[in-house]
Design an enzyme around this catalytic site. Structure first.
Site, PDB file in Angstrom:
ATOM      1  N   CYS A 193       0.836  -1.202   0.000  1.00 54.52           N
ATOM      2  CA  CYS A 193       0.000   0.000   0.000  1.00 54.52           C
ATOM      3  C   CYS A 193       0.864   1.242   0.000  1.00 54.52           C
ATOM      4  O   CYS A 193       1.349   1.683   1.041  1.00 54.52           O
ATOM      5  CB  CYS A 193      -0.917  -0.022   1.233  1.00 54.52           C
ATOM      6  SG  CYS A 193      -1.955   1.431   1.374  1.00 54.52           S
ATOM      7  N   CYS A 232      -0.356   4.181   2.071  1.00 55.91           N
ATOM      8  CA  CYS A 232      -0.182   4.019   3.521  1.00 55.91           C
ATOM      9  C   CYS A 232       1.266   4.213   3.933  1.00 55.91           C
ATOM     10  O   CYS A 232       1.566   4.815   4.957  1.00 55.91           O
ATOM     11  CB  CYS A 232      -0.586   2.612   3.973  1.00 55.91           C
ATOM     12  SG  CYS A 232      -2.219   2.105   3.499  1.00 55.91           S
ATOM     13  N   ASP A 233       2.177   3.649   3.145  1.00 56.24           N
ATOM     14  CA  ASP A 233       3.528   3.430   3.646  1.00 56.24           C
ATOM     15  C   ASP A 233       4.607   4.235   2.946  1.00 56.24           C
ATOM     16  O   ASP A 233       5.756   4.236   3.388  1.00 56.24           O
ATOM     17  CB  ASP A 233       3.879   1.937   3.549  1.00 56.24           C
ATOM     18  CG  ASP A 233       2.904   1.070   4.339  1.00 56.24           C
ATOM     19  OD1 ASP A 233       2.274   1.614   5.273  1.00 56.24           O
ATOM     20  OD2 ASP A 233       2.772  -0.118   4.030  1.00 56.24           O
TER      21      ASP A 233
END
Lengths: 324, 107
Positions: free
Chosen positions: A133, A136-137
């Site tokens: 992701c 997200c990251d």
């Protein structure tokens, strides 16, 4: 008992809900506990959904779809389906909280799940530099060299997004051409932070506490090499999420749920399927939404063939659920 | 009861020197799965308040602590006992799956 239960909350599920709700079928939509909204919740700008000329953020698009479905009377539940019984005319859907819901028809639209590389190192270093992701990251890889594996639109989107953070983004693809759409390819080619490593597959990930590098194999010559990177994002595609219906519905050789022709009719009467879970080829938000429409219309036609007294029983959603 | 936010200033007191088992949820506003798992952690916190403290650390506001604990994927849920990390769970999961992962600390 209900007339219809929809399982899944991506574009297919919510579009089916919009149509079913407007047909006054008072659908119950099971959205999942942590993945409500589906894959678009982890994307940023969606530029190819018709009607949004300036693009729309994935989560915002899903929020709008849900709003539209609820406006016409869809009831949304944030839980996971743990068991399905498609036995007879009456279908039973069991949720994580133990509740059982009955309905005369079910639309199954659970989408697909990220495909993994299938390496032991991948599990070992998950959360230590291996990620699925980018939104997200990506933040954690500032000024690092980041590898993205894959050649489709998702891989190009992730690579382009990750250039906001990384010093360099290296796309690794097992062929010498991309499957991604032209505009996504051109955007990636034009980005000076993105490099490509062609005809290569990842066969190992090095690093004890964190990702330090990749071991690559040339898919043409078989030659192995190493590539130092600080992070690895896997975007090699998705697999249809069918585990709940194994043994209940027929699948295709590709692993998607088998449907009759252009319809959404599965091997089980009264059970319809839509979206990525039936689509091994296109897998777009728009095609999923269209597929949800087909399923809602098929379900509506099916319900019209059922005896009046059965439909009368399904008329009142207040009597819909039975708890263990 | 929802999980308390911890900061650089309160981390030692709330987490490292806490006599109880503590779960720290490393999260950020822009992370969809973090927002999805947050209410589930709140429920687990409320149901197990005698056994475990559940707190949240915003990685955007506290990058040094995120770096110290080598966070590269969020949500990252780390269980601390006596100041040491004893368990890490990565990614949003349904409540029963999360409870199964944390079973040893919820008894």
């Amino acid at each position: 008992m209900r007339q219809i239960i929809i399982i899944g909350s991506g574009p297919a599920g919510f579009t089916a809900a919009i149509y079913a709700a407007r047909a006054n079928l008072k659908p119950l939509l099971i959205a999942s506990s942590v993945e409500a909204g589906g894959e678009l919740m982890n994307t940023t700008e969606v530029e190819n959904y018709p009607g949004f000329a300036d693009g729309v953020q994935g989560p915002e698009l899903m929020a709008k779809m849900q709003e539209q479905a609820e406006k016409f009377g869809t009831e949304v539940v944030y839980d996971d389906v743990t068991h399905l019984d498609f036995g007879d005319t009456i279908k039973t859907v069991t949720l994580g909280n133990g509740e059982k819901h009955e309905a005369l028809s079910v639309i199954f639209a659970t989408g697909s799940a990220y495909r993994k590389l299938g390496l032991d190192d991948e599990e070992r270093l998950s959360g230590r530099g291996v990620s699925w992701c980018a939104t997200c990251d990506g933040f954690f890889f500032k000024e690092k060299v980041i590898a993205v594996v894959g050649g489709g639109d998702s891989a190009m989107e992730e690579a382009t997004f990750l250039t906001r953070f990384g010093s360099k983004v290296i796309v690794i693809h097992r062929k010498d051409t991309l499957r991604a759409s032209k505009i996504m390819q051109e955007r990636a080619f034009a980005n000076e932070k993105i490099q490509f490593v062609w005809n290569s597959e990842v066969v190992g990930i090095d690093g004890e506490e964190a990702v330090e590098g990749l071991r690559l194999r040339d898919t043409v010559t078989g030659e192995e090499s190493t590539l130092p990177v600080g992070g690895l994002f896997v975007a090699i595609g998705n697999d249809p999420r069918t585990h709940l219906v194994h043994g209940l519905l027929d699948l295709t050789p590709e692993g998607t749920i088998a449907v009759a022709g252009r319809s959404s009719k599965t091997s089980q009467t009264g059970v319809f399927a839509a979206g990525d879970v039936i689509d091994p080829t296109y897998r777009q938000a728009v095609t999923a939404a269209a597929s949800g429409t087909v399923a809602a219309l098929d379900a509506e036609h099916y319900l019209a063939t059922l005896p009046e007294e059965l439909l009368a029983q399904a008329g009142d959603p207040a009597l819909a659920s039975v708890t263990n | 009861m929802s999980a308390r936010a911890v900061t650089d200033a309160t981390f030692d007191q709330e987490v490292i020197n806490n006599e109880k088992t503590v779960l720290v949820d490393f999260w950020a506003e822009w992370c969809g799965p973090c927002r999805a798992v947050s209410p589930i952690l709140d429920q687990i916190a409320a149901e197990n308040s005698d056994k475990i403290d559940i707190v949240k650390l915003n990685v955007d506001d506290h990058p040094a602590l995120a770096a110290k604990y080598m966070i590269t994927s969020i949500p990252a849920m780390k269980v601390f006992q006596k100041g040491e990390v004893v368990k890490t769970v990565i990614g949003a999961k349904p409540k029963p799956a999360l409870e199964a992962d944390l079973a040893a600390y919820l008894k």
